[in-house]
Scaffold this active site. Sequence first.
Site, mmCIF file in Angstrom:
data_model
loop_
_atom_site.group_PDB
_atom_site.id
_atom_site.type_symbol
_atom_site.label_atom_id
_atom_site.label_comp_id
_atom_site.label_asym_id
_atom_site.label_seq_id
_atom_site.Cartn_x
_atom_site.Cartn_y
_atom_site.Cartn_z
ATOM 1 N N ASN A 1 0.838 -1.213 0.000
ATOM 2 C CA ASN A 1 0.000 0.000 0.000
ATOM 3 C C ASN A 1 0.864 1.251 0.000
ATOM 4 O OD1 ASN A 1 -2.693 -0.684 -0.122
ATOM 5 N ND2 ASN A 1 -2.895 -1.005 2.079
ATOM 6 N N GLU A 10 -6.459 -7.920 4.532
ATOM 7 C CA GLU A 10 -5.827 -8.814 3.544
ATOM 8 C C GLU A 10 -5.823 -10.252 4.038
ATOM 9 O OE1 GLU A 10 -4.477 -7.728 6.048
ATOM 10 O OE2 GLU A 10 -2.345 -8.083 6.238
HETATM 11 N N1 GTP Z 1 -5.527 -1.331 -0.330
HETATM 12 C C1 GTP Z 1 -6.195 -1.834 0.701
HETATM 13 N N2 GTP Z 1 -5.523 -1.946 1.899
HETATM 14 C C2 GTP Z 1 -6.205 -2.480 2.931
HETATM 15 C C3 GTP Z 1 -7.528 -2.898 2.849
HETATM 16 N N3 GTP Z 1 -7.905 -3.396 4.048
HETATM 17 C C4 GTP Z 1 -6.852 -3.279 4.870
HETATM 18 N N4 GTP Z 1 -5.800 -2.737 4.196
HETATM 19 C C5 GTP Z 1 -4.457 -2.448 4.684
HETATM 20 O O1 GTP Z 1 -3.780 -3.672 4.906
HETATM 21 C C6 GTP Z 1 -2.663 -3.384 5.778
HETATM 22 C C7 GTP Z 1 -2.470 -4.544 6.713
HETATM 23 O O2 GTP Z 1 -1.303 -4.328 7.392
HETATM 24 P P1 GTP Z 1 -0.763 -5.234 8.561
HETATM 25 O O3 GTP Z 1 -1.936 -5.761 9.360
HETATM 26 O O4 GTP Z 1 0.265 -4.450 9.300
HETATM 27 O O5 GTP Z 1 -0.160 -6.484 7.859
HETATM 28 P P2 GTP Z 1 1.005 -6.612 6.782
HETATM 29 O O6 GTP Z 1 1.615 -5.322 6.416
HETATM 30 O O7 GTP Z 1 0.448 -7.425 5.667
HETATM 31 O O8 GTP Z 1 2.048 -7.470 7.563
HETATM 32 P P3 GTP Z 1 2.036 -9.028 7.833
HETATM 33 O O9 GTP Z 1 0.634 -9.491 7.762
HETATM 34 O O10 GTP Z 1 2.632 -9.169 9.206
HETATM 35 O O11 GTP Z 1 2.886 -9.658 6.788
HETATM 36 C C8 GTP Z 1 -3.006 -2.087 6.485
HETATM 37 O O12 GTP Z 1 -2.098 -1.090 6.018
HETATM 38 C C9 GTP Z 1 -4.427 -1.750 6.037
HETATM 39 O O13 GTP Z 1 -4.630 -0.363 5.857
HETATM 40 C C10 GTP Z 1 -8.199 -2.730 1.567
HETATM 41 O O14 GTP Z 1 -9.365 -3.072 1.375
HETATM 42 N N5 GTP Z 1 -7.474 -2.211 0.553
#
Ligand code: GTP
Length: 388
Positions: free
Chosen positions: A268, A303
């Site tokens: 992101n 995610e």
């Molecule tokens: N683009 C987008 N981002 C999303 C959505 N839902 C959640 N996110 C983002 O997904 C990210 C999840 O981050 P983290 O929970 O820190 O997990 P990660 O960065 O994947 O790290 P790990 O899971 O530990 O590998 C956050 O920055 C949320 O803002 C969505 O529908 N669209």
Amino acid sequence: MESPFTYILITLFFSSILLSIIFFMTWQTMGKQKYALMFSLSFLASTVLWANSLFKSLFLSHELYWMIGCSVSMLSVVLGTWGHCLRTNTKIHPATLLGIGVFGMMLTYYFTYISPHLGLRMSLYLYVDVLLLMITSVVIIKHRTKSRPAEIGASLMHFIFAMCILVAASIALSQGKEMDVELIKLYAIVNFTALPAAYVGMSVFVIYMLASDLAEEMKLLAMTDPLTDCFNRRGFYSHAKQKLLELQKQPQHACLIYWDIDKFKAINDQFGHAGGDQVLISITQLIKQHIKKDDLIGRMGGEEFVILIERSNYQEAINVAERLRAMINQTPIVYCGQQISVTASFGVVELSNQDIPIEQAIDLADSALYQAKSSGRNKVVFSELSSR
Ligand SMILES: Nc1nc2c(ncn2[C@@H]2O[C@H](COP(=O)(O)OP(=O)(O)OP(=O)(O)O)[C@@H](O)[C@H]2O)c(=O)[nH]1
């Protein structure tokens, strides 16, 4: 004082106008579904039919009155059948339905003008109506393996309506070439008692069926994640519970796979929220292509996703997670001309023969996913039986 039949005709005339308006409004409000327009036109044709009967005395020629009445009756049934074929995606070409209608009218024309025969003139077009209504009845009930109550009712009402017309047609036919006053009386009684009741019943069930279509669509929307088109949490739980119940009766092996895109926040940050969204869409599409149609996939939030799969043996089931992990690892996502490398981590739990609720299974798979994350990501971790 008018005959009671006139009052019945007036009631049918106004009912048909109202039904035509209802289906026209349904067509406008339900995303311009062509079948709703067909139903509206079908009831409009019926309105003309009843008006034709009401103003019978204005016609100079009885034959002309008869031909107009038969034509609109046939048109109404053809349009209705066509509408039901469209709603159910039944592959019957409209030209076939029109052809059946035109054939019925040609026969009626022949026995009206060329070789007059009262019984055939009065009955043949009705037999064609019966054929079309029976096609509709079958089309509605065959639409899905488990029909909804509204569909069963609508199919049954089309069948009953067809049977009423069949009785009326057979009475008319038994007159032979010339008019039989007693049989005509009997024909009028069937025509003005059973037929209107079946007609109204059939129409009400078609409205009920469209209302149940709408309710089903709403239910589906409430259970679907709009971005990825997977089930949302509520949809997944609801379908998974149903599936696990079915599974208990089969010798199938089930696995629950909880997976999460690695470092999604970094994606992101680098490609923007739209880039992140594209990754979610592409990855879920990819996953759907590599699992079976009957496997369930749901988005738990952000995610994080979950998949419920069933296979004939456990090894086959657990191999799926490893295959999905490798496929995501090898398939970069293209976004605005850039390639985004993505990996994901997986936690897997076996469900077969384990009488555990889905919520507990998700918790176990989530713990396995946590282990996959904490031991370096881009991994599949299986929940150990001993850990339960
Ligand atoms: N683009 C987008 N981002 C999303 C959505 N839902 C959640 N996110 C983002 O997904 C990210 C999840 O981050 P983290 O929970 O820190 O997990 P990660 O960065 O994947 O790290 P790990 O899971 O530990 O590998 C956050 O920055 C949320 O803002 C969505 O529908 N669209």
